[in-house]
Design a protein around this motif. Structure first.
Motif, PDB file in Angstrom:
ATOM      1  N   ALA A 206      24.966  59.928  97.299  1.00  0.00           N
ATOM      2  CA  ALA A 206      23.886  60.667  96.558  1.00  0.00           C
ATOM      3  C   ALA A 206      23.226  59.729  95.301  1.00  0.00           C
ATOM      4  N   GLY A 207      23.252  58.433  95.524  1.00  0.00           N
ATOM      5  CA  GLY A 207      22.701  57.744  94.354  1.00  0.00           C
ATOM      6  C   GLY A 207      23.892  57.079  93.262  1.00  0.00           C
ATOM      7  N   PHE A 208      25.121  57.495  93.729  1.00  0.00           N
ATOM      8  CA  PHE A 208      26.203  56.938  92.903  1.00  0.00           C
ATOM      9  C   PHE A 208      26.174  55.610  92.726  1.00  0.00           C
ATOM     10  N   PHE A 209      25.877  54.714  93.728  1.00  0.00           N
ATOM     11  CA  PHE A 209      25.558  53.417  93.450  1.00  0.00           C
ATOM     12  C   PHE A 209      24.443  52.863  93.135  1.00  0.00           C
ATOM     13  N   ARG A 210      23.538  53.663  92.752  1.00  0.00           N
ATOM     14  CA  ARG A 210      22.346  53.357  92.305  1.00  0.00           C
ATOM     15  C   ARG A 210      21.999  52.330  91.176  1.00  0.00           C
ATOM     16  N   ASN A 211      21.254  51.096  91.484  1.00  0.00           N
ATOM     17  CA  ASN A 211      21.028  49.793  90.685  1.00  0.00           C
ATOM     18  C   ASN A 211      22.288  48.824  90.817  1.00  0.00           C
TER      19      ASN A 211
END
Lengths: 418, 263
Positions: A206-211
């Motif tokens: 859920a977007g934990f690693f975003r960017n």
């Protein structure tokens, strides 16, 4: 024969001893984090420092994007000189504490492939908590015991699945937060399967690693350009980017270079053999690619730089360079120097007996075996065994012994280049 | 106690993988080791013939992998030796019917009962090769000294180093000192020059070896065979002993005498 896995373990176990220091100083370090341009981590420095500071003080950082943690980790690793027992003396870069940003290639070489960190999860700053799988036990992900203070669970905990399926998925794709960033390790299995599992796990995170910038560790698996592109596309879909491709397969190395990725080639033991950034940033023709060891039948080495081989090129192997090819050993395979049309390229070897030699667009073949004699190239040690240099003189490849080539040779090299 | 898994492979067919495996097994048992031979050449099994155990086969490795029998049931005991078993391959199935993982699992069980597990690999570098290499602790490359065998051995060494990270040992088979002395054939040095790996032994050419293979009696069990010395030396080197290389080049009475005593 049987020792290689063993030595691999020792290699990776070695760098542990810097870790106490790592802990005591982590708080100071995090304050003066500088922009870590090294590992292609271009996340905003300010947020990185902010998150890291929060993390170090033990408080969860629910507001800041946690994905900038890898870049922080990278710079932490940078501030430490290479740890003492590292076995690669020759290639290891200077400690580079404050010497500005070292070359991207060098930085990658310095990063230990698998920093064995047998830390208890409690000691870790929260943003590193899902990392540190003690030995790489693929069977079950050792979920950090009670160490998920943050709201969103680390992706490795991937709840709601039976542990069997999880273990199987983890064998295909292993996502680790390491001291040098997020590392995705892939196992055996079809590439589409792996991408499927990766997609699923990234969805769960859920977007934990975003960017985040991801290091892809493919081990010995040979990949082609398309497969790497697909992988990068999956990451882009989740707003992540592929930073570096680590591999011990020459094929993958070449593929990654071909589509313009930063990549490191490592020996099976994890010692770096070569690191390269795409040719745009690496002034190709001026630099040398050094290959140590035998190039055996079926091995294809293709590079934009000049190539220096310390070892033999056996029949059936191919070496292709846009510059010169120098061989400290026997050259009996197929070589192509100046592949992009550089007619000044030379081929030199201690024992120059190629099956076929090309310089720019000119080709020669080795002489046919004499009747009644076995084939020349797999014949005995050559009789004369004198170092020779081959180059183009008026559209013909000319071979000269090194001492004949030397006095007038340098002149004729210039002349031949015309 | 765990044993060592050794895979015998070559790349090219017909250079003597199966013969070497059978004789090495026999030589190792005669040195008091507990040995299991595993035939990985599924669909073209030969090891049972060379060891003379064909008529005793009931189950095979695929039956074990697919759970139709236990490993103990599938092992065929060689009555001529103290502890020598064969795990035969299926003749009616295909190489893709067993995965490298299944093979590794079988071998993990075998090393608990044996000192050495020798796997006879199929020719080629495809699926069957992976299956045979996956469980191996050590690899022996068998080659003759002719061009095509050397080229294929070179490729196999490359694959082993690249994909499996193994440094193999070399067995030069069907070595003919007479042709080397007359300058018409590559010698041991020339072969080592090209392949550049550790030499584990040299087996001289011997037409009676072919006959003993045909009869199903490994030469190492036959006291009249001189070539059994060569296999015994390889077996000793596999066990880690330092055995000097027999000088096949030396002519005359002394050379003959030295070869008889395997020195």
């Amino acid at each position: 024969m049987s020792e290689s896995p063993l030595s691999q373990e020792t290699v990776h176990a070695a760098p542990t001893n810097g870790l106490p220091a790592f802990h005591t100083r982590i708080a100071d370090l995090l304050d003066d984090v500088t922009a870590p341009a090294m590992l292609a981590a271009d996340a905003a420095t300010a947020t990185a420092a902010g998150v890291a500071a929060n993390a170090a003080s033990g408080a969860p950082a629910p507001d800041a994007p946690p994905s900038s943690s890898p870049s922080t980790a990278v710079s932490v690793a940078n501030l430490f000189p290479p740890l003492p027992a590292r076995p690669l003396d020759a290639e290891s870069p200077p400690p580079a504490v404050d010497a500005g940003a070292p070359l991207p290639g060098e930085r990658l070489v310095g990063a230990p492939r698998r920093p064995a960190t047998p830390l208890s999860a409690a000691n870790l700053p929260p943003f590193l908590a899902p990392s540190s799988p003690p030995p790489p036990s693929d069977a079950g992900e050792s979920s950090p015991p009670a160490a998920s203070p943050r709201g969103e669970a680390p992706p490795t905990d991937a709840v709601g699945e039976s542990s069997d399926a999880l273990a199987a998925a983890n064998q295909l794709v292993n996502i680790k937060g390491r001291s040098d960033g997020i590392v995705v390790e892939v196992g055996r299995g079809s590439w589409s399967e792996i991408l499927g599992v990766l997609t699923k796990r990234l969805e769960q995170s859920a977007g934990f690693f975003r960017n985040g910038s991801v290091a892809l560790d493919v081990g010995a698996r040979p990949l082609v350009e398309d497969e790497l592109r697909q992988f990068a596309a999956v990451l882009t879909q989740f707003e992540m980017k592929l930073g570096v491709v680590r591999t011990s397969s020459e094929r993958t190395f070449q593929a990654a270079l071909a589509i313009g990725m930063t990549t490191t080639l490592e020996s099976p033991e994890g010692a770096p053999v070569a690191a390269a950034t795409p040719a745009a940033t690496n002034a190709g023709a001026a630099s040398y690619f050094v290959y140590r060891g035998y190039l055996r039948s079926g091995h294809r080495l293709r590079r934009t730089e000049n190539i220096l081989v310390i070892g033999d090129i056996n029949p059936g192997a191919e070496v292709i360079s846009e510059g010169d090819i120098l061989v400290w050993g026997r050259l009996r395979g197929v070589v192509h120097a100046g592949a992009s049309g550089n007619r000044r390229a030379i081929v030199a070897a201690l024992d120059l007996e190629p099956t076929q030699m090309r310089i720019a667009d000119v080709t020669t073949i080795g002489p046919d075996p004499k009747p009644g004699q076995p084939g020349r190239f797999f014949w005995k040690r050559s009789q004369h065994k004198r170092p020779e240099i081959a180059r183009l003189v008026q559209n013909e490849i000319v071979l000269e012994e090194w001492d004949a080539a030397r006095p007038g040779g340098l002149v004729s090299l210039r002349r031949g280049a015309g | 106690m765990t044993g060592t898994v050794i895979t015998v492979t070559s790349g090219k067919g017909g250079v003597g993988k199966t013969t070497t495996t059978a004789n090495l097994c026999a030589a190792l048992t005669q040195l008091g080791q507990r040995v299991v031979a595993v035939d990985a050449d599924i669909g073209l099994r030969n090891l049972d013939l060379v060891m003379g155990l064909e008529n005793r086969i009931v189950y095979d490795s695929i039956d074990v992998a697919e759970g139709r029998c236990t490993l103990q049931q599938a092992l065929v005991r060689d009555p001529r030796a103290e502890f020598l078993y064969l795990l035969p391959a299926a003749q009616t199935r295909d190489k893709t019917d067993i995965t490298p993982e299944q093979m590794s699992k079988i071998c993990q069980q075998l090393v608990n009962i044996a000192d050495y597990v020798l796997i006879d690999s199929p020719a080629g570098i495809e699926h069957g090769f992976s299956t045979a290499i996956a469980p191996a602790d050590r690899v022996l490359i068998v080659t003759t000294s002719d061009v095509s065998a050397l080229r294929d051995a070179d490729k196999v060494i490359y694959l082993l180093e690249r994909d499996w990270h193994r440094q193999p040992g070399l067995v030069i088979n069907r070595f003919n000192p007479r042709l080397v002395n007359s300058g018409e054939m590559r010698g041991i040095d020339d072969v080592l020059d090209i392949l550049a790996i550790d030499l584990m032994g040299v087996v001289p050419e011997d037409e009676r070896l072919m006959l003993s293979t045909d009869r199903g009696t490994p030469a190492a069990f036959d006291r009249r065979m001189q070539v059994r010395r060569a296999y015994e030396n390889i077996a000793r080197r596999v066990m880690g002993n330092n055995v000097p290389l027999t000088d096949y080049y030396r002519g005359g009475f002394r050379g003959w005498l030295a070869r008889i005593f395997g020195r």
